[in-house]
Motif scaffolding. Sequence first.
Motif, mmCIF file in Angstrom:
data_model
loop_
_atom_site.group_PDB
_atom_site.id
_atom_site.type_symbol
_atom_site.label_atom_id
_atom_site.label_comp_id
_atom_site.label_asym_id
_atom_site.label_seq_id
_atom_site.Cartn_x
_atom_site.Cartn_y
_atom_site.Cartn_z
ATOM 1 N N PRO A 108 0.997 -1.339 0.092
ATOM 2 C CA PRO A 108 0.105 -0.193 0.062
ATOM 3 C C PRO A 108 0.882 1.340 0.018
ATOM 4 N N PHE A 109 0.386 2.393 -0.539
ATOM 5 C CA PHE A 109 0.925 3.649 -0.765
ATOM 6 C C PHE A 109 2.052 3.500 -1.665
ATOM 7 N N VAL A 110 3.009 2.610 -1.634
ATOM 8 C CA VAL A 110 4.165 2.369 -2.612
ATOM 9 C C VAL A 110 3.724 2.304 -3.860
ATOM 10 N N THR A 111 2.612 1.645 -4.094
ATOM 11 C CA THR A 111 1.998 1.526 -5.398
ATOM 12 C C THR A 111 1.832 2.648 -6.031
ATOM 13 N N GLN A 112 1.262 3.661 -5.567
ATOM 14 C CA GLN A 112 0.918 5.018 -6.246
ATOM 15 C C GLN A 112 2.314 5.784 -6.477
ATOM 16 N N ILE A 113 3.226 5.792 -5.603
ATOM 17 C CA ILE A 113 4.441 6.552 -5.768
ATOM 18 C C ILE A 113 5.082 5.694 -6.892
#
Length: 133
Positions: A23-28
Amino acid sequence: MLAQSWVGGFFIQLSENIFAKVPFVTQIYSAAKQIGQAIDPKTENAAFKECVLIKHPRHGEYALAFVTGHCFLEEQGELVIVYVPTNHMYVGDIYMLSKEDVIHTNLTVGEGLEVVVSMGMAMPKSLASKTSV
């Protein structure tokens, strides 16, 4: 050679799969990958078509800019859309200028990116302007 290519491709695919599940790393990661692909001068759909100079911000000063496209403005005609990096490559301003306000240079997009990333240290000692593209 084939083994290196296959192994390298495998590790890239593996790392992308891992990033896709965090999670969160995916968007970045996804945003960074899209930006990287867009500004890569070797890709067919590169966002930057040409490296140019524009008169900015004051008379007698010039800024390095990257042509991203063209648009038509009623009563003004065709405008050149340029991106001017400010702080980093991914932070900048977008300007729509008349063709006359754009100075075409002999710098390639790749060379222009090097100049920006090197904070101007990679700027050639001499630039040549060329006729409009």
